[in-house]
Design a protein around this motif. Structure first.
Motif, mmCIF file in Angstrom:
data_model
loop_
_atom_site.group_PDB
_atom_site.id
_atom_site.type_symbol
_atom_site.label_atom_id
_atom_site.label_comp_id
_atom_site.label_asym_id
_atom_site.label_seq_id
_atom_site.Cartn_x
_atom_site.Cartn_y
_atom_site.Cartn_z
ATOM 1 N N GLU A 180 0.828 -1.203 0.000
ATOM 2 C CA GLU A 180 0.000 0.000 0.000
ATOM 3 C C GLU A 180 0.868 1.261 0.000
ATOM 4 O O GLU A 180 0.536 2.253 -0.656
ATOM 5 N N LEU A 181 1.978 1.222 0.711
ATOM 6 C CA LEU A 181 2.900 2.356 0.731
ATOM 7 C C LEU A 181 3.512 2.570 -0.651
ATOM 8 O O LEU A 181 3.561 3.704 -1.159
ATOM 9 N N ALA A 182 3.948 1.495 -1.290
ATOM 10 C CA ALA A 182 4.496 1.593 -2.645
ATOM 11 C C ALA A 182 3.428 2.098 -3.618
ATOM 12 O O ALA A 182 3.734 2.884 -4.528
ATOM 13 N N GLN A 183 2.188 1.696 -3.425
ATOM 14 C CA GLN A 183 1.105 2.164 -4.289
ATOM 15 C C GLN A 183 0.911 3.667 -4.144
ATOM 16 O O GLN A 183 0.656 4.368 -5.129
ATOM 17 N N GLN A 184 1.049 4.194 -2.923
ATOM 18 C CA GLN A 184 0.963 5.641 -2.705
ATOM 19 C C GLN A 184 2.022 6.371 -3.532
ATOM 20 O O GLN A 184 1.748 7.405 -4.146
ATOM 21 N N VAL A 185 3.237 5.835 -3.513
ATOM 22 C CA VAL A 185 4.346 6.443 -4.263
ATOM 23 C C VAL A 185 4.017 6.435 -5.751
ATOM 24 O O VAL A 185 4.145 7.456 -6.434
ATOM 25 N N ALA A 186 3.581 5.285 -6.250
ATOM 26 C CA ALA A 186 3.244 5.155 -7.673
ATOM 27 C C ALA A 186 2.087 6.079 -8.048
ATOM 28 O O ALA A 186 2.133 6.754 -9.095
ATOM 29 N N ASP A 187 1.055 6.116 -7.205
ATOM 30 C CA ASP A 187 -0.110 6.955 -7.486
ATOM 31 C C ASP A 187 0.244 8.436 -7.527
ATOM 32 O O ASP A 187 -0.399 9.221 -8.225
ATOM 33 N N ALA A 188 1.269 8.826 -6.781
ATOM 34 C CA ALA A 188 1.718 10.224 -6.759
ATOM 35 C C ALA A 188 2.557 10.556 -7.993
ATOM 36 O O ALA A 188 2.920 11.716 -8.208
ATOM 37 N N GLY A 189 2.909 9.533 -8.770
ATOM 38 C CA GLY A 189 3.723 9.755 -9.953
ATOM 39 C C GLY A 189 5.198 9.930 -9.659
ATOM 40 O O GLY A 189 5.962 10.327 -10.536
ATOM 41 N N PHE A 190 5.610 9.624 -8.434
ATOM 42 C CA PHE A 190 7.025 9.734 -8.088
ATOM 43 C C PHE A 190 7.732 8.443 -8.480
ATOM 44 O O PHE A 190 7.361 7.364 -8.032
ATOM 45 N N VAL A 191 8.733 8.570 -9.340
ATOM 46 C CA VAL A 191 9.496 7.410 -9.812
ATOM 47 C C VAL A 191 10.930 7.577 -9.326
ATOM 48 O O VAL A 191 11.718 8.312 -9.928
ATOM 49 N N PRO A 192 11.283 6.916 -8.211
ATOM 50 C CA PRO A 192 12.635 7.105 -7.677
ATOM 51 C C PRO A 192 13.692 6.406 -8.528
ATOM 52 O O PRO A 192 13.468 5.326 -9.055
ATOM 53 N N ASP A 193 14.844 7.072 -8.645
ATOM 54 C CA ASP A 193 16.021 6.445 -9.249
ATOM 55 C C ASP A 193 16.721 5.573 -8.215
ATOM 56 O O ASP A 193 17.378 4.594 -8.561
ATOM 57 N N VAL A 194 16.589 5.969 -6.950
ATOM 58 C CA VAL A 194 17.248 5.291 -5.836
ATOM 59 C C VAL A 194 16.277 5.193 -4.673
ATOM 60 O O VAL A 194 15.576 6.159 -4.356
ATOM 61 N N VAL A 195 16.230 4.026 -4.034
ATOM 62 C CA VAL A 195 15.548 3.877 -2.755
ATOM 63 C C VAL A 195 16.656 3.842 -1.702
ATOM 64 O O VAL A 195 17.589 3.045 -1.795
#
Length: 163
Positions: A18-33
């Protein structure tokens, strides 16, 4: 009422998806975690898999020394991350909990001058946190039992195993 929040392995799986889905839904695409060791390592790896991000970095930070006891300030421990490796990247900083928020605050300040953009993700955030996470699974004011840290270590620091 139980004074502790208990996160099971099963619920953990739901939480990080669900946390990863929040990131994806926000359109944030990290180069690095960027996982904050130790508590943030497991969520960082899980979220990196969910977001299909293969660049996973670690920062070792010590702040809590026991239940409710801390150092005066968060302290970086070796091996140290070379912040220049993050130049011009989009970084998702991950930890298990934003309690006081001071660890997240320190890591965010450390990367700020290098990254194109940094956002934070935590499983739990407490009301007193000085940093409000960009992505938060749950808010609580209770002490949290995480599945990876609730049981005592199998070995002590001398390397002797429990019988």
């Amino acid at each position: 009422m139980d004074e502790r929040e208990t996160l099971t392995w099963e619920t953990y799986g739901v939480a990080v998806r669900e946390l990863a889905q929040q990131v994806a839904d926000a359109g944030f695409v990290p180069d690095v975690v960027l996982g904050i060791a130790r508590g943030g390592l497991i969520p960082a790896g899980s979220i990196a898999y969910a977001l299909d991000c293969k660049n996973l970095f670690t920062m070792n930070v010590e702040f809590y020394t026991g239940v409710g006891t801390t150092l005066d300030v968060p302290t970086m421990l070796p091996p140290y991350l070379d912040a220049s490796e993050l130049d011009d990247t989009r970084v998702l900083i991950v930890d298990d909990v934003a309690d006081s928020g001071r660890t997240l605050e320190m890591v965010d300040a450390f990367v700020r001058g290098h990254v194109a953009e940094a956002r934070t993700a935590v499983i739990y955030e407490k009301p007193r946190s000085v940093v409000k996470g960009d992505f938060v699974w749950k808010h609580t004011d209770r002490w949290i039992n995480f599945p990876w840290s609730t049981l005592p270590p199998i070995t002590d620091r001398s390397g002797v195993r429990d019988a």
